[in-house]
Structures are given as C-alpha cells and as structure tokens.
Design an enzyme around this catalytic site. Sequence first.
Site, PDB file in Angstrom:
ATOM      1  N   CYS A  20      47.251  31.348  46.142  1.00  0.00           N
ATOM      2  CA  CYS A  20      47.096  32.797  46.006  1.00  0.00           C
ATOM      3  C   CYS A  20      45.678  33.217  45.627  1.00  0.00           C
ATOM      4  O   CYS A  20      45.365  34.396  45.642  1.00  0.00           O
ATOM      5  CB  CYS A  20      48.085  33.345  44.980  1.00  0.00           C
ATOM      6  N   CYS A  39      51.874  32.384  38.136  1.00  0.00           N
ATOM      7  CA  CYS A  39      50.922  32.995  37.198  1.00  0.00           C
ATOM      8  C   CYS A  39      51.152  32.469  35.787  1.00  0.00           C
ATOM      9  O   CYS A  39      50.197  32.151  35.065  1.00  0.00           O
ATOM     10  CB  CYS A  39      51.044  34.511  37.217  1.00  0.00           C
TER      11      CYS A  39
END
Length: 188
Positions: free
Chosen positions: A68, A137
């Site tokens: 990402c 994350c």
Amino acid sequence: MFRSAISKSVLNASSSRTVVASSSGASRVLARAYHEKVISHYENPRNVGSLPKNDKDVGTGLVGAPACGDVMKLQIRVDENGVISDVKFKTFGCGSAIASSSYMTERVKGLKLEDAEKIKNTEIAKELSLPPVKLHCSMLAEDAIRSAIRDYRQKRSTMSDPKQKGFIDVTQSVVTGQTVATAHPGAN
C-alpha cells in the site's frame, strides 16, 4: 481537514448522480468510512516529530508496507530505568496508518521496554475499530515499536563494547554525585 476531504468526495460522488447529500448524510458515510478515533488521531496526531537518531538513548524503527506504500518511522527515548520517556513518529500513509502510529506513541509512553514490545496489532486495531482491510496499518505500528526497541538495544550493546574506538564511558554515582570517565581507545 480529513472530514472536509471525505465530505467533499461524498458530495461530489452524490452530485454526479444528482442526489444532494446533506451534511448529516455525509457524516453517516464518514462514520462508516473511518471510526471517530481514527479521525481524531488523523486530524490531531499526537507526538509527531523526530528524535536525534544518534543519541545513545534513542531507538529508531523504520518499517513499510510495499502493498500500500505506507511508511512509518517511530522513535523512542529510553531513560536509565528502561522506561520509554519520549516517543515520536512520522508516517507517510493513509488515515489508518497515521492513527495507528499516533495511538502507538500514546500507548507506549511511560512503559518499560518489556511491556511495550508485548503490544499486539490486534489491540491497536480493536482500539481504533479498524476494518479488516486496514489491519496492515496496525501491524506496521507493532513492527515499528519492535524495530525501535531492537535498534535501541543493539545501539546500547555496541556502545558498551570496550573495543570500540574512541569510546568514553561516563558514569555518575547517584549517592555521591562523583563522575567517572573511562576511556576505551580500542585496538589500532
């Protein structure tokens, strides 16, 4: 800023279908997109900045997610008792990555290293109500604190190496206040 960007995109998307979204409608969509805690940490990130990476009491963790493009730098300052006394971060990434970093800095400040390295990404994800697609994350934040602790420990182990050229070991007695400096010139 984050709210307004999301609201604008919601309004733009809605207007292309000739449906006008009210501000309350935008809030509901926003609430589905990111949890309030994520928005809070994104709009008002805690402990942003850097510490001097060459300080012997600072550990730096730099991690990234190639899938990402998120990159996270987390730095810790550790006191003489092994407690994290200061922590800073810089993150290039989405709102969830920034929120995960910000939350981690709040979570580890004041903890002993042993306790900080026990923090799991699942705790971060749960606290921030991250959806499954954003779990990476919270994994980055877990990796970052572990990397910073590893860097700190490695730096400390090499600093106490008497064979290191130009190393001076300075200690001060808590009781007497006497300072002793021992030079370790190393082998030539």
